[in-house]
Design an enzyme around this catalytic site. Structure first.
Site, short mmCIF file in Angstrom:
data_model
loop_
_atom_site.label_atom_id
_atom_site.label_comp_id
_atom_site.label_asym_id
_atom_site.label_seq_id
_atom_site.Cartn_x
_atom_site.Cartn_y
_atom_site.Cartn_z
N HIS A 243 0.80 -1.22 0.00
CA HIS A 243 0.00 0.00 0.00
C HIS A 243 0.84 1.28 0.00
CE1 HIS A 243 -3.49 -2.48 1.04
NE2 HIS A 243 -2.77 -3.02 2.01
N ASP A 244 1.58 1.48 1.08
CA ASP A 244 2.20 2.79 1.32
C ASP A 244 3.28 3.19 0.31
OD1 ASP A 244 0.51 3.09 3.47
OD2 ASP A 244 1.98 2.45 4.96
#
Ligand SMILES: [Ca+2]
Length: 313
Positions: A243-244
């Site tokens: 995700h990040d």
């Protein structure tokens, strides 16, 4: 072009760790002014420690790491040890950090940094609940207009939720903070689950990290191995979503991503859909657009970039 000055606001988290490593490996494009820790995936004490572990892993012990808010604005903290493990960085065995926390509160660092730099030259990169950012905006409303851009991981529209059926974790943990940020008027770029669920670490891609045969390459492969177990079971996918790192990859290669400038509102009332990002993807309302909501990523381009940059550390 001069590198973009950023503050990474984070709750590491294995994917936060990879996002930070990518930023630190990319000095031509990114100048990390500081890292601010927030409670999220695990409590603040651990996220503040993990952020320093990651800086030391990258060999960047000069980056100031500040501890921030230890709980959401109006709610008890919800954590995600079921995904990230007890430490938040389960997987590799990494030494406790030797570098100390920077003195002062993360929120004050954010405020002072935005005031000290020329207006419009500092980007905020939130990778966790938005508590620190919202607290800074409430405490010092003058800084909102000074923010160049907020590029954040959070929310979902087509992928709906990962912590409840309706909400993504970062927004769910502190929906009131998210509401403040999305209504602030700052330029916002959102990396929702819709895009991060396409950034899957397939076995082949994880082998590429391992094949770097460096401390960083092995650590990233082991972090991914760890949280992949959970995601494979949950989604039945061929790997875990990273995700990040979409946030820091966007700063380096924005052309890998595409989305729509639309209105995004945060649900703060409903028990059933608390923390939902109500994204007007189809532009069915006349509510004013307030965010660039990313919908697509060139996943192979993203992983090629990540592998190439991690090789530098
Ligand atoms: Ca995170």
């Amino acid at each position: 072009m001069a590198p973009r000055k950023i503050i990474i606001d984070t709750d590491p988290g294995q994917d936060d760790a990879v996002a930070i490593l990518l930023a630190l490996a990319s000095p031509e494009e990114i100048d990390v002014l500081g890292i601010t820790a927030v409670a999220g995936n695990v409590p603040l004490e651990l996220t503040a420690k993990n952020a320093r572990i990651v800086c030391e892993l990258a060999g960047h012990t000069h980056i100031p790491v500040y501890a921030g808010c230890d709980r959401p604005l109006n709610r008890p903290l919800v954590t995600a040890e079921h995904v990230h493990g007890k430490t938040g960085l389960d997987g590799p065995v990494l030494p406790d950090p030797e570098m100390p926390l920077a003195e002062g509160h993360a929120v004050d660092f954010i405020i002072e940094t935005l005031r000290a730099h020329e207006s419009g030259t500092v980007t905020l990169c939130p990778l966790g609940p938005l508590t620190n950012i919202a607290t800074a905006f409430r405490k010092a409303p003058d800084i909102v207009d000074r923010v160049q851009e907020i590029v954040l991981m959070g929310g979902a529209y087509f992928e709906v939720g990962n912590i409840t059926p309706a909400a993504e974790f970062n927004i769910y943990v502190d929906p009131e903070a998210a509401d403040i940020v999305f209504k602030s008027g700052a330029h916002i770029v959102v990396m929702p689950l819709d895009v991060t669920h396409d950034a899957l670490v397939t076995p082949h891609r994880n082998d590429a990290f391992r094949a770097l045969d460096s401390q960083v390459g092995h650590a990233v492969a082991e972090m991914t191995d760890f949280f992949e177990r959970f995601d494979k079971e949950k989604y039945g996918s061929e790997g875990a979503p990273l995700h990040d790192p979409c946030v820091t990859a966007y700063l380096i290669r924005p052309e890998l991503f595409s989305g729509r400038h639309i209105n995004v509102e945060i649900e703060t009332q409903s028990e059933l859909t608390l923390g939902m990002t109500v994204a007007d993807w189809w532009r069915v309302t006349d509510r004013a657009p307030n965010a660039m909501f990313i919908g697509d990523v060139d996943a192979q381009g993203f992983f090629d970039l990540l592998t190439e940059r991690l090789a530098r550390l």
